[in-house]
Design a protein around this motif. Structure first.
Motif, PDB file in Angstrom:
ATOM      1  N   GLY A  38       0.816  -1.210   0.000  1.00 39.18           N
ATOM      2  CA  GLY A  38       0.000   0.000   0.000  1.00 39.18           C
ATOM      3  C   GLY A  38       0.851   1.262   0.000  1.00 39.18           C
ATOM      4  O   GLY A  38       0.534   2.234  -0.674  1.00 39.18           O
ATOM      5  N   PHE A  39       1.938   1.230   0.751  1.00 41.03           N
ATOM      6  CA  PHE A  39       2.836   2.385   0.797  1.00 41.03           C
ATOM      7  C   PHE A  39       3.471   2.627  -0.567  1.00 41.03           C
ATOM      8  O   PHE A  39       3.514   3.757  -1.046  1.00 41.03           O
ATOM      9  CB  PHE A  39       3.915   2.151   1.850  1.00 41.03           C
ATOM     10  CG  PHE A  39       4.918   3.258   1.944  1.00 41.03           C
ATOM     11  CD1 PHE A  39       4.596   4.449   2.568  1.00 41.03           C
ATOM     12  CD2 PHE A  39       6.179   3.113   1.396  1.00 41.03           C
ATOM     13  CE1 PHE A  39       5.517   5.469   2.656  1.00 41.03           C
ATOM     14  CE2 PHE A  39       7.106   4.128   1.481  1.00 41.03           C
ATOM     15  CZ  PHE A  39       6.774   5.312   2.108  1.00 41.03           C
ATOM     16  N   LYS A  40       3.945   1.552  -1.203  1.00 41.57           N
ATOM     17  CA  LYS A  40       4.560   1.688  -2.529  1.00 41.57           C
ATOM     18  C   LYS A  40       3.549   2.202  -3.541  1.00 41.57           C
ATOM     19  O   LYS A  40       3.859   3.053  -4.372  1.00 41.57           O
ATOM     20  CB  LYS A  40       5.130   0.351  -2.995  1.00 41.57           C
ATOM     21  CG  LYS A  40       6.400  -0.047  -2.288  1.00 41.57           C
ATOM     22  CD  LYS A  40       6.930  -1.357  -2.829  1.00 41.57           C
ATOM     23  CE  LYS A  40       8.201  -1.783  -2.139  1.00 41.57           C
ATOM     24  NZ  LYS A  40       8.701  -3.068  -2.656  1.00 41.57           N
ATOM     25  N   LYS A  41       2.323   1.696  -3.480  1.00 40.41           N
ATOM     26  CA  LYS A  41       1.280   2.149  -4.403  1.00 40.41           C
ATOM     27  C   LYS A  41       0.961   3.625  -4.165  1.00 40.41           C
ATOM     28  O   LYS A  41       0.815   4.397  -5.105  1.00 40.41           O
ATOM     29  CB  LYS A  41       0.020   1.308  -4.226  1.00 40.41           C
ATOM     30  CG  LYS A  41      -1.075   1.663  -5.189  1.00 40.41           C
ATOM     31  CD  LYS A  41      -2.296   0.805  -4.983  1.00 40.41           C
ATOM     32  CE  LYS A  41      -3.400   1.258  -5.921  1.00 40.41           C
ATOM     33  NZ  LYS A  41      -4.637   0.520  -5.687  1.00 40.41           N
ATOM     34  N   GLY A  42       0.887   4.011  -2.898  1.00 42.05           N
ATOM     35  CA  GLY A  42       0.622   5.410  -2.575  1.00 42.05           C
ATOM     36  C   GLY A  42       1.729   6.330  -3.048  1.00 42.05           C
ATOM     37  O   GLY A  42       1.474   7.425  -3.532  1.00 42.05           O
ATOM     38  N   MET A  43       2.963   5.892  -2.926  1.00 42.55           N
ATOM     39  CA  MET A  43       4.086   6.705  -3.387  1.00 42.55           C
ATOM     40  C   MET A  43       4.074   6.823  -4.911  1.00 42.55           C
ATOM     41  O   MET A  43       4.385   7.882  -5.452  1.00 42.55           O
ATOM     42  CB  MET A  43       5.412   6.104  -2.919  1.00 42.55           C
ATOM     43  CG  MET A  43       5.623   6.192  -1.429  1.00 42.55           C
ATOM     44  SD  MET A  43       5.625   7.867  -0.794  1.00 42.55           S
ATOM     45  CE  MET A  43       7.128   8.480  -1.511  1.00 42.55           C
ATOM     46  N   ALA A  44       3.698   5.758  -5.608  1.00 44.89           N
ATOM     47  CA  ALA A  44       3.641   5.800  -7.071  1.00 44.89           C
ATOM     48  C   ALA A  44       2.502   6.697  -7.530  1.00 44.89           C
ATOM     49  O   ALA A  44       2.637   7.448  -8.492  1.00 44.89           O
ATOM     50  CB  ALA A  44       3.478   4.393  -7.632  1.00 44.89           C
ATOM     51  N   ASP A  45       1.362   6.671  -6.839  1.00 48.47           N
ATOM     52  CA  ASP A  45       0.213   7.497  -7.209  1.00 48.47           C
ATOM     53  C   ASP A  45       0.473   8.964  -6.936  1.00 48.47           C
ATOM     54  O   ASP A  45       0.013   9.830  -7.669  1.00 48.47           O
ATOM     55  CB  ASP A  45      -1.037   7.055  -6.445  1.00 48.47           C
ATOM     56  CG  ASP A  45      -1.549   5.701  -6.896  1.00 48.47           C
ATOM     57  OD1 ASP A  45      -1.115   5.236  -7.972  1.00 48.47           O
ATOM     58  OD2 ASP A  45      -2.380   5.116  -6.176  1.00 48.47           O
ATOM     59  N   GLU A  46       1.205   9.287  -5.897  1.00 45.68           N
ATOM     60  CA  GLU A  46       1.447  10.673  -5.533  1.00 45.68           C
ATOM     61  C   GLU A  46       2.344  11.391  -6.515  1.00 45.68           C
ATOM     62  O   GLU A  46       2.315  12.605  -6.597  1.00 45.68           O
ATOM     63  CB  GLU A  46       2.054  10.753  -4.129  1.00 45.68           C
ATOM     64  CG  GLU A  46       1.043  10.516  -3.064  1.00 45.68           C
ATOM     65  CD  GLU A  46       1.312  11.364  -1.851  1.00 45.68           C
ATOM     66  OE1 GLU A  46       2.096  12.312  -1.942  1.00 45.68           O
ATOM     67  OE2 GLU A  46       0.727  11.073  -0.824  1.00 45.68           O
ATOM     68  N   ASP A  47       3.159  10.674  -7.266  1.00 44.76           N
ATOM     69  CA  ASP A  47       4.070  11.320  -8.205  1.00 44.76           C
ATOM     70  C   ASP A  47       3.316  12.090  -9.279  1.00 44.76           C
ATOM     71  O   ASP A  47       3.748  13.147  -9.710  1.00 44.76           O
ATOM     72  CB  ASP A  47       4.978  10.280  -8.874  1.00 44.76           C
ATOM     73  CG  ASP A  47       6.014   9.733  -7.906  1.00 44.76           C
ATOM     74  OD1 ASP A  47       6.231  10.371  -6.860  1.00 44.76           O
ATOM     75  OD2 ASP A  47       6.591   8.672  -8.207  1.00 44.76           O
ATOM     76  N   ASP A  48       2.163  11.598  -9.699  1.00 44.31           N
ATOM     77  CA  ASP A  48       1.427  12.230 -10.783  1.00 44.31           C
ATOM     78  C   ASP A  48       0.453  13.300 -10.299  1.00 44.31           C
ATOM     79  O   ASP A  48       0.331  14.350 -10.893  1.00 44.31           O
ATOM     80  CB  ASP A  48       0.645  11.172 -11.574  1.00 44.31           C
ATOM     81  CG  ASP A  48       1.567  10.166 -12.242  1.00 44.31           C
ATOM     82  OD1 ASP A  48       2.720  10.541 -12.530  1.00 44.31           O
ATOM     83  OD2 ASP A  48       1.137   9.028 -12.449  1.00 44.31           O
TER      84      ASP A  48
END
Length: 74
Positions: A38-48
Motif C-alpha cells: 500500500g505504501f509503494k502504491k501510494g508513493m507511485a500514485d502521488e508522483d502524478d
C-alpha cells in the motif's frame, strides 16, 4: 561479546515462536506485506497527482488574492 552466533539467533527464534505462535507471526507478516504494498502504491500514485493539483490550487489562490485586492481598492 559484540556479535551473535547462529546459536543465539536460533534460540531467539525459538523463544519468539513459543511466545507468539506461528499463526500470529504469519498474520503479522501478511499485514506487514500489505502495508508495504500500500505504501509503494501510494508513493507511485502521488508522483502524478500533486503537481497538477498544486498548479490548480496556486492559480485559484492568485485569482482570489487579485479579487480581494480589487474589492479592497474600490
Amino acid at each position: 561479546m559484540g556479535s551473535f552466533s547462529i546459536w543465539h539467533w536460533i534460540i531467539v527464534l525459538v523463544v519468539v515462536l513459543l511466545i507468539f505462535g506461528t499463526k500470529r507471526l504469519r498474520g503479522a507478516g501478511r499485514d506487514l506485506g500489505e502495508a508495504v504494498k500500500g505504501f509503494k502504491k501510494g508513493m507511485a500514485d502521488e508522483d502524478d497527482k500533486p503537481a497538477g493539483q498544486l498548479g490548480d490550487q496556486s492559480r485559484e489562490g492568485e485569482r482570489k488574492a487579485e479579487r480581494d485586492n480589487d474589492s479592497v481598492q474600490r
